[in-house]
Enzyme design. Structure first.
Site, PDB file in Angstrom:
ATOM      1  N   HIS A 112     -10.195   8.910   5.709  1.00 20.71           N
ATOM      2  CA  HIS A 112      -8.735   8.996   5.584  1.00 20.71           C
ATOM      3  C   HIS A 112      -8.209   9.982   6.623  1.00 20.71           C
ATOM      4  CE1 HIS A 112      -9.073   6.801   1.834  1.00 20.71           C
ATOM      5  NE2 HIS A 112     -10.009   7.651   1.469  1.00 20.71           N
ATOM      6  N   ASP A 148      -1.196  -0.814   6.039  1.00 24.25           N
ATOM      7  CA  ASP A 148      -1.364  -0.167   7.344  1.00 24.25           C
ATOM      8  C   ASP A 148      -2.796  -0.200   7.842  1.00 24.25           C
ATOM      9  OD1 ASP A 148      -2.227   1.781   5.342  1.00 24.25           O
ATOM     10  OD2 ASP A 148      -2.265   3.232   6.986  1.00 24.25           O
ATOM     11  N   LYS A 201      -9.207  -2.689  -3.066  1.00 25.51           N
ATOM     12  CA  LYS A 201      -9.080  -3.497  -1.854  1.00 25.51           C
ATOM     13  C   LYS A 201     -10.292  -3.286  -0.946  1.00 25.51           C
ATOM     14  CE  LYS A 201      -5.350  -1.247  -0.961  1.00 25.51           C
ATOM     15  NZ  LYS A 201      -4.140  -0.690  -0.305  1.00 25.51           N
ATOM     16  N   ASP A 224       0.872  -1.164   0.000  1.00 25.74           N
ATOM     17  CA  ASP A 224       0.000   0.000   0.000  1.00 25.74           C
ATOM     18  C   ASP A 224       0.918   1.226   0.000  1.00 25.74           C
ATOM     19  OD1 ASP A 224      -2.310   1.590   0.260  1.00 25.74           O
ATOM     20  OD2 ASP A 224      -2.083   1.644   2.436  1.00 25.74           O
ATOM     21  N   ASP A 279      -0.108   5.118   0.951  1.00 28.68           N
ATOM     22  CA  ASP A 279      -0.333   6.068   2.046  1.00 28.68           C
ATOM     23  C   ASP A 279      -0.236   5.356   3.396  1.00 28.68           C
ATOM     24  OD1 ASP A 279      -1.013   8.474   0.467  1.00 28.68           O
ATOM     25  OD2 ASP A 279      -2.711   7.257  -0.182  1.00 28.68           O
ATOM     26  N   ASN A 318      -5.859   2.272  -2.952  1.00 22.75           N
ATOM     27  CA  ASN A 318      -7.267   2.606  -3.171  1.00 22.75           C
ATOM     28  C   ASN A 318      -7.463   4.075  -3.521  1.00 22.75           C
ATOM     29  OD1 ASN A 318      -8.351   0.082  -2.856  1.00 22.75           O
ATOM     30  ND2 ASN A 318      -9.130   0.407  -0.787  1.00 22.75           N
ATOM     31  N   ASN A 319      -6.407   4.848  -3.509  1.00 19.13           N
ATOM     32  CA  ASN A 319      -6.512   6.264  -3.838  1.00 19.13           C
ATOM     33  C   ASN A 319      -6.806   6.415  -5.330  1.00 19.13           C
ATOM     34  OD1 ASN A 319      -6.079   9.010  -4.383  1.00 19.13           O
ATOM     35  ND2 ASN A 319      -4.566   9.199  -2.757  1.00 19.13           N
TER      36      ASN A 319
END
Length: 315
Positions: A191, A248, A222, A31, A33, A65-66
């Site tokens: 977020h 994370d 995800k 991932d 971020d 996922n961004n």
């Protein structure tokens, strides 16, 4: 999933254990971020870890996922932050995978109504997916008076910081047609921001539209398996047993790994912390066990001593 070394979940691993893991795995999924960067700052040691893995011949991919930026912009960010060995084909964002899903899986024949940022639209356009033109609505426009596009075959929802009630209303109208697909880039609920505040995620927008339409969205990012299927389709010989998912967020990254049969590693530099993982591990609800990581590290910089040990062994 038992983990490659026989123990399950919430146990921190160090030096020799990480070294053995590095030797055992061929594919490393990260991932972004909270794992390799925070905003515009790389996490200490992350560039060394990523670049070292690539130079050692490991397959490294990034699953995020961004959906707010196209992959080309991600490339600029990787390079800007010092990840100089990263290539475009290693980046799998929820916007890119959504474009592949529309083009290659459902083979959409018609327009897509997008709730999302420009980066999502860019990925769709590069894949040849026609989007409903986003015209500037008149200040007094309502769902009673505004025009609706013809031939809309899918509604795709991603993060949209310019969301309006009218967009939700239009999407709800399109979804009255049972043949119109209802897709979402991801279902992240929120977020974290550096100020301690939070930003509502795509999941909050999806929830509003699910209530309005009475339908459930198909999630592309995800923890859906489709992102792993995208990777498998573009990299030959991807064996889940040879993969490690590093993230994370328990409810997103760890569940994604579990859904895809991958070993998982939680880093404590982002959203989820050890106490939450332990709660899931000790839960009487069996489905919660899918959110428990196989391994835990404070930061992916914990990989660096393992690289140094491997260097010493090879000399």
């Amino acid at each position: 999933m038992a983990g490659a070394f026989g123990f399950k979940g919430c146990q921190k691993i160090h030096g020799p254990q990480i070294r053995n893991l590095l030797q055992a795995k061929d594919f490393f999924l990260f991932d972004c971020d909270g794992v390799i960067w925070h905003g515009e700052k790389a996490i200490t040691g992350a560039t060394t870890v990523v670049n070292s893995l690539i130079r050692r011949g490991k397959n490294v991919v990034f699953v995020t996922n961004n959906s707010t930026r196209p992959r080309e912009n991600y490339m600029h960010k990787f390079y800007r932050l010092g990840f100089t060995d990263v290539m475009l084909e290693q980046i799998f964002s929820s916007s890119y995978c959504s474009a592949l899903y529309l083009r290659d899986v459902v083979k959409v024949c018609g327009q897509v109504f997008v709730i999302g940022c420009d980066g999502l639209r860019t990925e769709l356009q590069e894949a040849g997916i026609p989007c409903v033109e986003e015209e500037e609505d008149q200040p007094d426009a309502t769902i009673f008076t505004c025009p609706l596009a013809a031939d809309v075959k899918a509604v795709l929802v991603g993060h949209d910081d310019k969301l309006t009630f009218l967009k939700l209303a239009k999407a709800s109208c399109y979804l009255k047609d049972p043949e119109c697909l209802f897709l979402a880039t991801d279902n992240d609920p929120w977020h974290p921001l550096s100020s301690g505040r939070i930003l509502p995620g795509s999941g909050s927008l999806i929830a509003a539209l699910e209530v309005a339409s009475g339908r459930k969205a198909t999630v592309i990012g995800k923890p859906s398996r489709f992102m792993f299927e995208c990777i498998s389709s573009q990299f030959r010989g991807v064996d889940p047993a040879q993969c490690l998912m590093v993230g994370d967020r328990l409810e997103t990254d760890m569940l994604f790994g579990s859904n895809c049969g991958l070993d998982t590693m939680l880093t404590l530099t982002g959203v989820s912390q050890m106490e939450e993982a332990q709660e899931y591990r000790n839960s009487d609800v069996s489905t919660n066990h899918s959110l428990v990581p196989d391994y835990v590290v404070d930061t992916i910089a914990d990989f660096i001593p393992a690289f140094e040990e491997l260097e010493e062994q090879s000399n």
